[in-house]
Design an enzyme around this catalytic site. Structure first.
Site, PDB file in Angstrom:
ATOM      1  N   ASP A 102       0.837  -1.194   0.000  1.00 31.41           N
ATOM      2  CA  ASP A 102       0.000   0.000   0.000  1.00 31.41           C
ATOM      3  C   ASP A 102       0.876   1.250   0.000  1.00 31.41           C
ATOM      4  O   ASP A 102       1.757   1.403   0.847  1.00 31.41           O
ATOM      5  CB  ASP A 102      -0.899  -0.026   1.243  1.00 31.41           C
ATOM      6  CG  ASP A 102      -1.938   1.074   1.249  1.00 31.41           C
ATOM      7  OD1 ASP A 102      -2.392   1.474   0.165  1.00 31.41           O
ATOM      8  OD2 ASP A 102      -2.305   1.522   2.354  1.00 31.41           O
ATOM      9  N   HIS A 103       0.649   2.136  -0.937  1.00 29.64           N
ATOM     10  CA  HIS A 103       1.372   3.413  -1.025  1.00 29.64           C
ATOM     11  C   HIS A 103       2.889   3.232  -1.079  1.00 29.64           C
ATOM     12  O   HIS A 103       3.634   3.887  -0.353  1.00 29.64           O
ATOM     13  CB  HIS A 103       0.993   4.337   0.135  1.00 29.64           C
ATOM     14  CG  HIS A 103      -0.405   4.870   0.025  1.00 29.64           C
ATOM     15  ND1 HIS A 103      -0.763   5.847  -0.874  1.00 29.64           N
ATOM     16  CD2 HIS A 103      -1.537   4.528   0.684  1.00 29.64           C
ATOM     17  CE1 HIS A 103      -2.060   6.093  -0.762  1.00 29.64           C
ATOM     18  NE2 HIS A 103      -2.555   5.292   0.163  1.00 29.64           N
TER      19      HIS A 103
ATOM     20  N   VAL B  92      -9.329   0.545   3.763  1.00 29.85           N
ATOM     21  CA  VAL B  92      -9.787   0.876   5.110  1.00 29.85           C
ATOM     22  C   VAL B  92      -8.677   0.541   6.096  1.00 29.85           C
ATOM     23  O   VAL B  92      -8.313  -0.627   6.248  1.00 29.85           O
ATOM     24  CB  VAL B  92     -11.071   0.106   5.485  1.00 29.85           C
ATOM     25  CG1 VAL B  92     -11.586   0.580   6.841  1.00 29.85           C
ATOM     26  CG2 VAL B  92     -12.145   0.282   4.417  1.00 29.85           C
TER      27      VAL B  92
ATOM     28  N   SER C 131     -12.191   5.032   5.441  1.00 27.59           N
ATOM     29  CA  SER C 131     -12.574   5.181   6.839  1.00 27.59           C
ATOM     30  C   SER C 131     -13.318   6.494   7.072  1.00 27.59           C
ATOM     31  O   SER C 131     -12.899   7.551   6.606  1.00 27.59           O
ATOM     32  CB  SER C 131     -11.340   5.144   7.743  1.00 27.59           C
ATOM     33  OG  SER C 131     -10.717   3.882   7.700  1.00 27.59           O
TER      34      SER C 131
ATOM     35  N   HIS D  46      -7.124  10.460   3.602  1.00 26.13           N
ATOM     36  CA  HIS D  46      -6.603   9.470   4.544  1.00 26.13           C
ATOM     37  C   HIS D  46      -6.717   9.958   5.986  1.00 26.13           C
ATOM     38  O   HIS D  46      -6.653  11.151   6.260  1.00 26.13           O
ATOM     39  CB  HIS D  46      -5.120   9.191   4.244  1.00 26.13           C
ATOM     40  CG  HIS D  46      -4.887   8.598   2.901  1.00 26.13           C
ATOM     41  ND1 HIS D  46      -4.277   9.300   1.874  1.00 26.13           N
ATOM     42  CD2 HIS D  46      -5.162   7.370   2.400  1.00 26.13           C
ATOM     43  CE1 HIS D  46      -4.192   8.527   0.811  1.00 26.13           C
ATOM     44  NE2 HIS D  46      -4.723   7.350   1.099  1.00 26.13           N
ATOM     45  N   GLY D  47      -6.849   8.985   6.897  1.00 25.30           N
ATOM     46  CA  GLY D  47      -6.831   9.323   8.311  1.00 25.30           C
ATOM     47  C   GLY D  47      -8.210   9.611   8.868  1.00 25.30           C
ATOM     48  O   GLY D  47      -9.239   9.252   8.285  1.00 25.30           O
TER      49      GLY D  47
END
Length: 294
Positions: A82-83, A231, A211, A178-179
């Protein structure tokens, strides 16, 4: 069974549902994900980011465990970087046995993002792995990046980007971040843009920042063409809150009971998310069917 992400997302794309991609940093995370997928007969993607494996999720410990659990599961499971941003991290992931690579060049210029994504896509495909790119920029919820329209994915640029990079899936920016969002905040997603992207690209699309985005947003995103939803924050929060609650109820609770409780609560949450995005009940087969997903 551990497979490439390509077949998983191709099926989701063809049948208009989404697959959950859960970030995992320890055994409880992984077991919760695999148990939920097995229970729901749903494909799932295990995400591990470079930050996570450098800080805590040692790959030499995590990957054999993931392979073992996935091999015994009656559903397709992918292991996705991821990323990934640094070449060394991507090379390590390919060497260690990841089945998919997500290269995040979203902070680069369009030209640099295209050129490097093309290279990473070729590397991944040469090893039988899927590759996900990102165009537009899914930033941080704490900075309000999801509301910055100039970060959103441009349709015409996306068509050219996919044509040249040959990625198997594209992460698009349509208003998520994100976050953790501020309390009470629900992002406003650009569904018109998402429909245009899906119509133009006709391929699996990815929503990062799943999320805290709200059930209705997630449901509509899937209806409009999202096939993979990342997520992390919510799953980690479920585990944290489970531990906090158990300690509040009984400060002398045993460590093993804390962890097994957190694992069960994460599994329950993941199962409900699979129901929401339409991936539950999609797979009713045996391990002999593995070839169709590779």
């Amino acid at each position: 069974m551990l497979v490439s992400m390509k077949g998983i997302l191709a099926d989701a794309d063809s049948n208009n549902y989404a697959v959950m991609a859960c970030n995992c940093c320890n055994m409880e995370n992984v077991e919760a994900v695999v148990a939920a997928a097995s229970s729901k007969r749903s494909a799932v993607i295990i995400n591990i980011s470079p930050r996570q494996f450098h800080l805590h999720a040692d790959l030499d410990a995590m990957i054999p465990m993931i392979v073992s659990l996935a091999s015994a599961a009656p559903v397709p499971i992918a292991l996705n970087l991821d990323h990934g941003k640094e070449y060394d991290d991507i090379a390590t992931a390919l060497k260690k046995g990841f089945t998919s690579i997500m290269f995040d060049g979203s902070a680069l210029t369009y030209e640099a993002n295209l050129a490097i994504t093309k290279q990473i896509s070729t590397m991944a495909h040469n090893q039988g792995c899927a590759c996900e790119g990102e165009l537009g920029h899914v930033g941080q919820a704490s900075a309000g990046d999801g509301e910055k329209v100039d970060y959103f994915t441009d349709v015409d640029m996306a068509v050219q980007f996919v044509k040249e990079t040959k990625v198997d899936a594209l992460a698009v920016a349509i208003g998520t971040a994100h976050g953790k969002y501020p309390a009470g905040f629900v992002p406003k997603l650009d569904f018109v843009r998402l429909k245009e992207l899906k119509s133009a690209l006709q391929m699996p699309l990815v929503l990062h920042g799943g999320s805290g985005s709200g059930e209705e947003n997630i449901r509509r995103a899937v209806e409009c063409g999202i096939n993979k939803i990342n997520v992390c924050t919510d799953v980690f929060a479920i585990g944290r809150d489970s531990v906090a609650h158990a300690l509040g109820e009984n400060p002398s609770v045993d460590w093993m009971n804390l962890m097994s409780g957190a694992q069960k609560d994460m599994q329950d949450y993941i199962e409900s998310y699979m129901d929401l995005i339409g991936s539950s009940g999609r797979y009713q087969y045996t391990l002999a069917d593995k070839q169709q997903f590779d």
